[in-house]
Design an enzyme around this catalytic site. Sequence first.
Site, PDB file in Angstrom:
ATOM      1  N   GLU A  54       0.829  -1.212   0.000  1.00  0.00           N
ATOM      2  CA  GLU A  54       0.000   0.000   0.000  1.00  0.00           C
ATOM      3  C   GLU A  54       0.860   1.258   0.000  1.00  0.00           C
ATOM      4  OE1 GLU A  54      -3.108   0.408  -0.519  1.00  0.00           O
ATOM      5  OE2 GLU A  54      -3.522  -1.736  -0.633  1.00  0.00           O
ATOM      6  N   TYR A 137      -6.369   6.749   4.603  1.00  0.00           N
ATOM      7  CA  TYR A 137      -6.448   5.730   3.550  1.00  0.00           C
ATOM      8  C   TYR A 137      -5.591   4.508   3.896  1.00  0.00           C
ATOM      9  CZ  TYR A 137      -5.250   2.974  -0.428  1.00  0.00           C
ATOM     10  OH  TYR A 137      -5.022   1.885  -1.229  1.00  0.00           O
ATOM     11  N   ASP A 155      -9.265   6.482  -2.148  1.00  0.00           N
ATOM     12  CA  ASP A 155      -8.138   6.981  -2.931  1.00  0.00           C
ATOM     13  C   ASP A 155      -8.698   7.553  -4.224  1.00  0.00           C
ATOM     14  OD1 ASP A 155      -8.832   4.774  -4.444  1.00  0.00           O
ATOM     15  OD2 ASP A 155      -6.805   3.928  -4.530  1.00  0.00           O
TER      16      ASP A 155
END
Length: 395
Positions: A54, A137, A155
């Site tokens: 990520e 996020y 996102d």
Amino acid sequence: MSPRKRTDSGILPAPVSPERHAGLHGPLLSWYDRNKRDLPWRRTRDPYAIWLSEVMLQQTQVSTVIPYWERFLARFPTVKALASAPLDDVLSGWKGLGYYSRARNLHRAAQEVVERFGGKLPSTAEELLTLPGFGRYTAGAVASIAFGEEAPIVDGNVARVLSRLFEVEGLPGDRDREATLWALASALVKGERPGDFNQALMEHGATVCRPESPLCLLCPVRDGCIAFKKGRVDELPPAKVRAAPRKLFLALAVWPHAGTLLFARRADKGLFGGLWELPAVEVEEDTPEAEATERLSTTLGATLTLEGTLDSVRRQLTHRDLTLRLLRVTGDKRPTKSAAFQELRWCTPQEAEALGMSTAMQRALDAALGHGVMGGEAVPAKKAPGRVARKATGR
């Protein structure tokens, strides 16, 4: 029907009805099961590996991330291995990915995970948010994908999907718009397989509900998309107006001595923060080489003599159009410290390979070595064409 209503305090999201939830949640999960890309981080349940993916995927394309993710994991296979590694090693492993603050935060967060959580990532978004580099996020992505928490994510891909499905108005970055999107994501993630659902939203935005030429005929939730029904898919979300990149010119000191070159490590904050480089100072486009050399002398605290101009290397960064001017210099006093930099170090080109260095500075070093600076040849005072490389973004 739009999920917004006007109040005295602004735009508030209306709740997602059970019928609307069922009409989106199930079909998107089923679509994801049939169409998801086979990505290496989707084959593991290791929270550390998922977290790493990520972080790397922020502002970077999947195709670029895969080999970096595999090499980084091989080099730092656990949180404890990452936490115990020197920062220079971590930055060296990140070399070429850009946005190096991600690597510094990753390293700091790993150290905190070891100190505060015994080397295991906490399992909730709330706890993850207390770690360096974890925004809403990233915390939601790791908590949902690695631990199954019903934590939302928004996102760029998710924002685009939700903007079209629910006809959410407003420019990217608008406070009311962002609040609406997060409220919608929070409502939709509830239910089975929250991690897979979040990935389904991202995957759908990356491969079907694309910014341009969206594949609406292949969309599994087309019948529930307000923008599709109203013919507004191309309008939502509106494109964010980007400022023209700022032109930035740096003069670099190429100072060979006894088989080594002088390298400097920048301050942690700012452009290329914490990274190594051929010592640089900011100049103007028309700054004469002699004046640029004087500025380098002041910065390094040593009197430099200009021997020649080697090359100019150009890099297109997200917010800057960068030009690096390479000046071959020499001096009687070889500095070992400077107030302008964290550290100075004389290294051979081979030793420099282990330094955390930006792609732009690596290109500058390659250009200098291509001019034979380590062999003592005379350097022609000419300006070679610059090299341009663009940073790819997005999943």
